[in-house]
Design an enzyme around this catalytic site. Structure first.
Site, short mmCIF file in Angstrom:
data_model
loop_
_atom_site.label_atom_id
_atom_site.label_comp_id
_atom_site.label_asym_id
_atom_site.label_seq_id
_atom_site.Cartn_x
_atom_site.Cartn_y
_atom_site.Cartn_z
N HIS A 26 -3.03 -12.65 2.12
CA HIS A 26 -2.67 -12.64 3.67
C HIS A 26 -3.45 -13.68 4.37
O HIS A 26 -4.18 -13.29 5.34
CB HIS A 26 -2.67 -11.02 4.44
CG HIS A 26 -3.98 -10.50 4.08
ND1 HIS A 26 -5.15 -10.80 3.88
CD2 HIS A 26 -3.99 -9.09 3.70
CE1 HIS A 26 -6.17 -9.68 3.88
NE2 HIS A 26 -5.49 -8.70 3.60
N HIS A 41 1.03 3.34 8.59
CA HIS A 41 0.05 4.45 9.43
C HIS A 41 1.08 5.03 10.16
O HIS A 41 1.84 4.58 10.87
CB HIS A 41 -0.98 3.77 10.07
CG HIS A 41 -1.84 3.01 9.18
ND1 HIS A 41 -2.98 3.68 8.40
CD2 HIS A 41 -2.10 1.62 9.17
CE1 HIS A 41 -3.63 2.88 7.84
NE2 HIS A 41 -3.18 1.41 7.88
N ASP A 63 2.45 -6.97 2.62
CA ASP A 63 1.23 -6.21 3.08
C ASP A 63 1.44 -4.95 3.63
O ASP A 63 1.09 -4.67 4.75
CB ASP A 63 0.31 -7.16 3.91
CG ASP A 63 -1.25 -6.17 4.19
OD1 ASP A 63 -1.39 -5.08 3.47
OD2 ASP A 63 -1.90 -6.66 4.94
N HIS A 84 0.84 -1.19 -0.17
CA HIS A 84 0.10 -0.01 0.02
C HIS A 84 0.95 1.26 0.14
O HIS A 84 1.37 1.70 1.02
CB HIS A 84 -1.13 -0.05 1.16
CG HIS A 84 -1.76 -1.32 1.13
ND1 HIS A 84 -3.19 -1.38 0.95
CD2 HIS A 84 -1.81 -2.38 1.95
CE1 HIS A 84 -3.53 -2.40 0.96
NE2 HIS A 84 -2.85 -3.18 1.55
N HIS A 129 -9.22 -10.00 -0.31
CA HIS A 129 -9.19 -9.83 1.01
C HIS A 129 -10.24 -10.46 1.50
O HIS A 129 -11.44 -9.92 1.45
CB HIS A 129 -9.00 -8.38 1.32
CG HIS A 129 -9.03 -8.05 2.93
ND1 HIS A 129 -8.05 -7.49 3.52
CD2 HIS A 129 -9.95 -8.48 3.99
CE1 HIS A 129 -8.21 -7.51 4.76
NE2 HIS A 129 -9.14 -8.12 5.02
N LYS A 162 -8.63 -6.54 -7.43
CA LYS A 162 -8.73 -6.87 -6.03
C LYS A 162 -9.98 -6.78 -5.48
O LYS A 162 -10.74 -5.53 -5.69
CB LYS A 162 -7.84 -5.87 -5.22
CG LYS A 162 -7.85 -5.95 -3.70
CD LYS A 162 -6.85 -6.79 -3.10
CE LYS A 162 -6.75 -7.14 -1.49
NZ LYS A 162 -5.84 -6.17 -1.10
N ASN A 179 -6.50 0.56 -2.39
CA ASN A 179 -7.35 1.46 -1.50
C ASN A 179 -6.58 2.71 -1.25
O ASN A 179 -6.36 3.15 -0.03
CB ASN A 179 -7.38 0.59 -0.15
CG ASN A 179 -6.21 0.21 0.48
OD1 ASN A 179 -5.18 0.14 -0.27
ND2 ASN A 179 -6.24 -0.11 1.78
N ARG A 192 0.05 4.14 -0.81
CA ARG A 192 -0.64 5.24 -0.37
C ARG A 192 -0.85 6.62 -1.13
O ARG A 192 -1.39 7.65 -0.53
CB ARG A 192 -0.05 5.51 0.85
CG ARG A 192 -0.04 4.76 2.16
CD ARG A 192 -1.30 4.05 2.62
NE ARG A 192 -1.33 3.43 3.85
CZ ARG A 192 -2.20 2.53 4.15
NH1 ARG A 192 -2.91 2.33 3.24
NH2 ARG A 192 -2.21 1.78 5.31
#
Ligand code: NCD
Ligand code: ZN
Ligand code: ZN
Length: 418
Positions: A214, A290, A286, A59, A171, A140, A91, A61
């Site tokens: 995952h 954050h 994965d 990710h 997922h 996805k 995402n 971002r």
């Protein structure tokens, strides 16, 4: 300008050989005992040389969440971790669910110093975009709630997506993996045939594939691999599920919280068993950064970073006889290249792209937050002493990471066969 990597230790079929590697025009030109002429010679000093890792689950971002990571910082972290190619997840804000957003993301990713590809996101109503999307690794589907609120619940829509996409990543957590398998079968079979559930018949009939992101527990692994379409399915695990358990939440709190969550010691053992039995096809980070401040909030977001620690954790596991170098190469280089059909990568072979990582198997060092290049600057593995670290990373024939130093040379988007 040709570069010669001298005194490389390479692994072929479990055996270790000493070779020199000639890199020309960004490709592996020769793997040889001789010393061909080159403009530049790098003495690898008998360190291990592996194909650069391909991380199928990252990710980055960008766009929209660049306070957590962006394509430059994330790719620097990847380079430091020996990862020379990553596949980005959809995402972001906005999510990669239209061809317009995909094209925008393509431009943003040009900052990356490692090679990259994109996964396209599925929504309740973007089938036409899914069909139009060019040069994507996979589609996805989020069947559970996680960062990004992209959950798709409607089974008929999911069927349409499975049919429209040659390779779908899900997922799905716990029983939802079983549900995904059932929907997948029903997407391609009439009712009568579903009753039949004959494995060979299904294998011949269904050409599309399902990749389970995952997998975190014994039960999830069983759902993913104990079913009539296991040949169409591939399974991914993360380093955190292999090296941590729910006990770590007691000490790390939100910094050990991700989706799916950490499980028991027994589950962790089952995942390792899955690696040895060939039930698990891919290890991917994965990488879900954050900020510390966000993790310290009451309603903290889920996810942990992983780009810089995956290879050291695995090399450390090799040093304690938990995994072979051949397995590491299969799960982190070869299989991701095969599953996502990434052209010219994943193998240390003449003619392949010169994406390489040089690792010092004897280097002992603690994971330190201060050393990290990811924008979030923390790791759930902080303080852990690991033996075996990447020291130099080469992307498209260029040294982009060398002993703590980053060189900002832009990389390329990957291409897919078929
Ligand atoms: C991921 C994120 O933060 O984007 N979080 C996570 O806990 N794994 C989303 C995801 O992969 O589910
Ligand atoms: Zn996920
Ligand atoms: Zn993820």
């Amino acid at each position: 300008m040709p570069i010669l990597l001298k005194n490389c230790r390479i692994v072929v079929n479990e055996k270790v050989y000493s070779k020199n590697i000639l890199i020309k025009n960004g490709k592996i030109s020769k793997i040889t005992n001789k010393e061909p002429k080159a403009d530049k010679i790098i003495d690898v000093k008998n360190n291990l040389v592996l194909p650069g890792l391909i991380d199928a689950h990252v990710h980055m971002r960008e766009p929209g969440l660049t306070h957590k990571e962006d394509f430059l910082t994330g790719s620097m972290a990847a380079a430091k971790g020996g990862i020379t190619t990553f596949l980005d997840m959809p995402n972001t804000i906005p999510p990669t669910t239209t061809t317009a957003v995909l094209e925008e993301k393509r431009k943003l990713a040009k900052k990356s110093i490692v090679n990259y590809g994109f996964n396209f996101g599925a929504t309740l109503n973007n089938i036409s975009d899914i069909k139009k999307a060019k040069n994507v690794a996979a589609v996805k589907i989020y069947m559970d709630m996680t960062t990004g609120a992209m959950k798709v619940e409607d089974y008929d829509t999911i069927k349409e997506i499975f049919k429209a996409s040659k390779l779908t990543i899900i997922h799905a957590e716990d029983i939802n993996i079983k549900n995904a398998v059932d929907i997948f079968i029903k997407s391609f079979m009439s009712k009568a045939h579903v009753e039949l559930k004959n494995q060979k018949f299904l294998s011949n009939k269904i050409k599309n594939r399902l990749h389970v992101a995952h997998v975190s527990s014994e039960k999830e692994l069983r759902y993913a691999k104990n079913n009539p379409i296991k040949k169409q399915m591939t399974v991914e695990v993360t380093p955190h599920h292999l090296f941590m358990t729910e006990k770590d939440i007691q000490t790390l709190g939100a910094f050990a919280e991700m989706k799916p969550g950490l499980k028991t010691e027994q589950d962790k053992k089952a995942l390792w068993q899955g690696i040895h039995d060939g039930m698990i096809d891919v290890i991917a980070t994965d990488h879900a950064p954050h900020l510390k401040e966000e993790k310290e909030m009451a309603n903290y977001p889920f996810g942990v970073p992983g780009l810089e620690t995956m290879l050291p954790l695995l090399l450390d596991a090799f040093n304690s006889n938990k995994i072979s170098l051949k397995k590491i190469m299969q799960l982190c280089c070869e299989n991701p290249a095969k599953i996502f059909k990434i052209k010219n990568k994943g193998f240390l072979k003449e003619g392949y792209d010169a994406d390489l990582v040089i690792a010092d198997l004897d280097k002992r060092q603690a994971v330190r937050n201060d050393d990290l290049l990811t924008k979030c600057r923390w790791s759930p593995f902080e303080g852990k002493i690991l033996k075996g670290w990447p020291v130099t990373t080469i992307v498209n024939g260029n040294v982009v990471y060398d002993n703590g130093e980053i060189k900002d040379i832009k990389a390329k988007e990957v291409q897919y066969a078929g």
